[in-house]
Design a protein around this motif. Structure first.
Motif: not given
Ligand SMILES: [Zn+2]
Length: 370
Positions: A44, A51, A58, A112-113, A143
């Motif tokens: 991102h 998120k 995130e 990522h989270c 995602e």
């Molecule tokens: Zn992500």
């Protein structure tokens, strides 16, 4: 007097270099870069926060972790680090893959989270593949949704609908040849998370992530934890948590590099120990050693490949694969791989062809010989 002597020496030096270039030509080795290159991809960024729950974004957590990993990696002089982003900017999924391919990276790690409406927790690491279940699809779908924020996404991702489970099935082909290696990296990461950090293990999984589809190297996507879980959110949102997570990922990358350096083929580990076995010859199978993948079309001269002869070239997508040797004897292939590594192709690995089609080396080794 003294100065003019130095001048003369310098002049003599340049003349000799110049005449050497005239005589031998400009050095040809196109693969002079021998560093182990890791592309770190913070998920991102910019207009896409990923998120977000309360104070946790995130995009920020992913960037912090990635920068920490990068700092650790940079301490090794034989490792090169490339970031897809090192600040808060928006980058499309396709561009991320391009950065990795252009760098001819050895490994792509996307951070990522996770988020969920329940108090779900734990870490999971993905490699590209079919969605084994609906849950994996949901993670990939979230995602992939960033595609909708990109300009001209319809042209850029023609035929790919992030909301359709069927659309991503066609995505898996390109990463297939790196599947074994990607799975190995993913298992190192999950192991470190669970054994060293005592995190909840959601396992190594496969799903259709668009970002992994774009790369031509072993690639993983790590969901480092759920920002929606009260405790886990606080952990991955904290400096201490991010430091611990980055160390676990860094250690896994080093384990993978060590695995490559030591020339341990996964198949070798699976093979039972037999005293002085007969050469493993598989009739109708061609083992070759992939020494490089490049967007450049190189002449098949040994000076382009650190002196290796018998190099062949196959075009795949936008890239050329360069193979060394061709044999149905797996033991001979191992020797060829060793030779390729000894002249600097550190990531050389063995591939297998049967009836002109690429097949899995581990499957061949499991099959009966001759
Ligand atoms: Zn992500």
């Amino acid at each position: 007097m003294y100065i003019s002597l130095i001048k003369k020496k310098i002049l003599k030096y340049f003349l000799s270099v110049f005449s050497a270039i005239l005589f031998f030509g400009v050095p040809h080795n196109a693969f002079a870069q021998e560093k182990f290159t890791v592309v770190l991809d913070a998920g991102h960024g910019g207009k896409d926060p990923g998120k977000h729950v309360k104070k946790y974004n995130e995009k920020d957590i992913a960037l912090n972790i990635v920068l920490l990993i990068g700092n650790k990696l940079k301490n090794n002089k034989d490792i090169k680090v490339v970031y897809t982003r090192n600040r808060d900017v928006f980058i499309g999924l396709k561009e991320r893959g391009k950065i990795a391919n252009d760098a001819e990276a050895n490994l792509f790690v996307s951070v990522h989270c996770n988020a969920h409406h329940t108090q779900a927790n734990g870490t999971e690491t993905y490699v590209l593949g079919l969605h084994a279940n609906k849950q994996n699809f949901e993670v990939a779908k979230q995602e992939n949704a960033v595609i909708f924020l990109e300009d001209n996404y319809k042209e850029k991702y023609a035929g790919f609908d992030p909301n359709s489970p069927e659309a991503v099935i066609g995505l898996t082909l390109m990463q297939e040849e790196y599947l074994d290696e990607s799975l190995l990296v993913a298992s190192y990461i999950q192991n470190n998370f669970t054994k060293k950090l005592k995190r909840v293990d959601r396992g190594v999984k496969q799903a259709g992530f668009a970002v992994l589809h774009q790369t031509y190297m072993p690639s993983v996507l790590i969901e480092t934890g759920f920002i929606t879980n009260k405790q886990e959110g606080a952990f991955i949102g904290s400096k201490t948590g991010q430091e611990k997570i980055s160390t676990a990922i860094y250690d896994a990358i080093m384990e993978y590099k060590k695995h490559l350096d030591e020339n341990i083929v996964i198949e070798e580990k699976l093979k039972p120990i037999v005293k002085k076995p007969a050469p493993r010859i598989y009739k109708g199978v061609n083992f070759k050693v992939q020494i490089s993948s490049s967007s450049r079309k190189l002449e098949l001269k040994s000076y382009n490949f650190s002196g290796l002869k018998e190099v062949t070239r196959v075009k795949q997508g936008r890239h050329y694969k360069y193979y060394y040797g061709n044999t149905s004897n797996y033991d001979k292939a191992l020797k060829l791989q060793k030779k390729a590594k000894s002249v600097g192709f550190n990531t050389a690995f063995i591939v297998a062809y049967k009836n002109e089609k690429k097949v899995s080396v581990s499957e061949i080794l499991k099959s009966s010989q001759k």
